[in-house]
Design an enzyme around this catalytic site. Sequence first.
Site, short mmCIF file in Angstrom:
data_model
loop_
_atom_site.label_atom_id
_atom_site.label_comp_id
_atom_site.label_asym_id
_atom_site.label_seq_id
_atom_site.Cartn_x
_atom_site.Cartn_y
_atom_site.Cartn_z
CG HIS A 173 -1.91 -1.05 1.35
ND1 HIS A 173 -2.04 -1.85 2.45
CD2 HIS A 173 -2.87 -1.46 0.48
CE1 HIS A 173 -3.03 -2.71 2.26
NE2 HIS A 173 -3.55 -2.51 1.08
NE ARG A 181 -2.37 -7.27 -4.53
CZ ARG A 181 -3.04 -7.91 -3.58
NH1 ARG A 181 -2.37 -8.44 -2.59
NH2 ARG A 181 -4.34 -8.02 -3.62
N1 COA Z 1 0.10 -4.12 -2.55
C1 COA Z 1 -0.11 -5.16 -1.76
N2 COA Z 1 -1.34 -5.55 -1.36
C2 COA Z 1 -2.38 -4.84 -1.77
C3 COA Z 1 -2.25 -3.75 -2.58
C4 COA Z 1 -0.93 -3.37 -2.98
N3 COA Z 1 -0.70 -2.34 -3.76
N4 COA Z 1 -3.47 -3.26 -2.83
C5 COA Z 1 -4.35 -4.05 -2.19
N5 COA Z 1 -3.68 -5.00 -1.55
C6 COA Z 1 -4.29 -6.11 -0.79
C7 COA Z 1 -4.80 -5.75 0.53
O1 COA Z 1 -3.81 -5.91 1.51
C8 COA Z 1 -5.93 -6.73 0.72
O2 COA Z 1 -5.41 -7.96 1.16
P1 COA Z 1 -6.31 -9.06 1.91
O3 COA Z 1 -7.41 -9.45 0.97
O4 COA Z 1 -5.34 -10.11 2.16
O5 COA Z 1 -6.83 -8.41 3.16
C9 COA Z 1 -6.45 -6.94 -0.69
O6 COA Z 1 -5.40 -6.54 -1.54
C10 COA Z 1 -7.67 -6.15 -0.99
O7 COA Z 1 -7.49 -4.82 -0.57
P2 COA Z 1 -8.53 -4.02 0.37
O8 COA Z 1 -7.81 -2.93 1.01
O9 COA Z 1 -9.34 -4.94 1.20
O10 COA Z 1 -9.37 -3.33 -0.60
P3 COA Z 1 -10.31 -3.89 -1.66
O11 COA Z 1 -9.61 -4.01 -2.95
O12 COA Z 1 -11.11 -5.03 -1.17
O13 COA Z 1 -11.11 -2.53 -1.72
C11 COA Z 1 -12.89 -1.21 -1.13
C12 COA Z 1 -12.41 -2.52 -1.70
C13 COA Z 1 -12.77 -1.22 0.38
C14 COA Z 1 -12.11 -0.03 -1.67
C15 COA Z 1 -14.32 -1.21 -1.62
O14 COA Z 1 -15.01 -2.31 -1.02
C16 COA Z 1 -15.08 0.07 -1.34
O15 COA Z 1 -14.96 1.00 -2.09
N6 COA Z 1 -15.87 0.07 -0.24
C17 COA Z 1 -16.75 1.19 0.10
C18 COA Z 1 -18.19 0.84 -0.26
C19 COA Z 1 -18.42 1.03 -1.75
O16 COA Z 1 -18.34 2.12 -2.28
N7 COA Z 1 -18.72 -0.10 -2.42
C20 COA Z 1 -18.96 -0.08 -3.85
C21 COA Z 1 -17.68 -0.16 -4.61
S1 COA Z 1 -17.96 -0.04 -6.35
#
Ligand code: COA
Length: 158
Positions: free
Chosen positions: A17, A90
């Site tokens: 991140h 990734r």
């Molecule tokens: N390098 C390493 N790891 C990374 C990374 C990077 N650059 N980017 C993401 N990751 C990993 C995270 O550590 C996480 O790992 P895990 O699954 O082992 O916990 C995984 O990738 C997913 O990242 P996360 O931070 O959980 O985000 P997400 O991709 O699931 O994001 C939200 C989703 C939270 C941004 C999304 O659900 C959201 O916008 N929520 C708000 C409600 C909303 O608007 N919903 C509609 C969306 S259209």
Amino acid sequence: MKKAVCPGSFDPITNGHIDIIKRAAELFDEVTVLVVTNPDKKCVFSPEERCSLIEKAIEGIENVKVDSFSGLLADYVKQNGMSAIVKGIRSSSDFEYEFQMALANRSLAPNAETVFITADPQNMYVSSSLIRQIAGFGGDVSDFVPKNIVLEIEKRLK
Ligand code: COA
């Protein structure tokens, strides 16, 4: 002033991140790291704990700040006049999922572009769940998270 948001669960924040946040900070005038809810996930760290870890992890990066929000990302983006949503990619599997969210966010907040930054190869395999698992079994996570939050994460997850 071009403002961008880096949203995620950050449970906890990792070097992967941080790499994306630093590179976003080079591209935009102001970057907000936003702790948001992923309804499909049950987080271990509270939103306050995640924000506090991020505050420490981004120490010294001038144009980056931290916030949390419990609604739709698109609403936050509109309310705060953000120009872009920055996400790290990734692998091709990340892309499938991110592409769907980017299209939904484009429909909900048409004035903000989703910008994808490719992960540094060194961080391709790093994820928050990997950190939680290693620290949960008493392992050393110092290669995967910023040095100044290692002890706090290890202590909390042990
Ligand atoms: N390098 C390493 N790891 C990374 C990374 C990077 N650059 N980017 C993401 N990751 C990993 C995270 O550590 C996480 O790992 P895990 O699954 O082992 O916990 C995984 O990738 C997913 O990242 P996360 O931070 O959980 O985000 P997400 O991709 O699931 O994001 C939200 C989703 C939270 C941004 C999304 O659900 C959201 O916008 N929520 C708000 C409600 C909303 O608007 N919903 C509609 C969306 S259209």
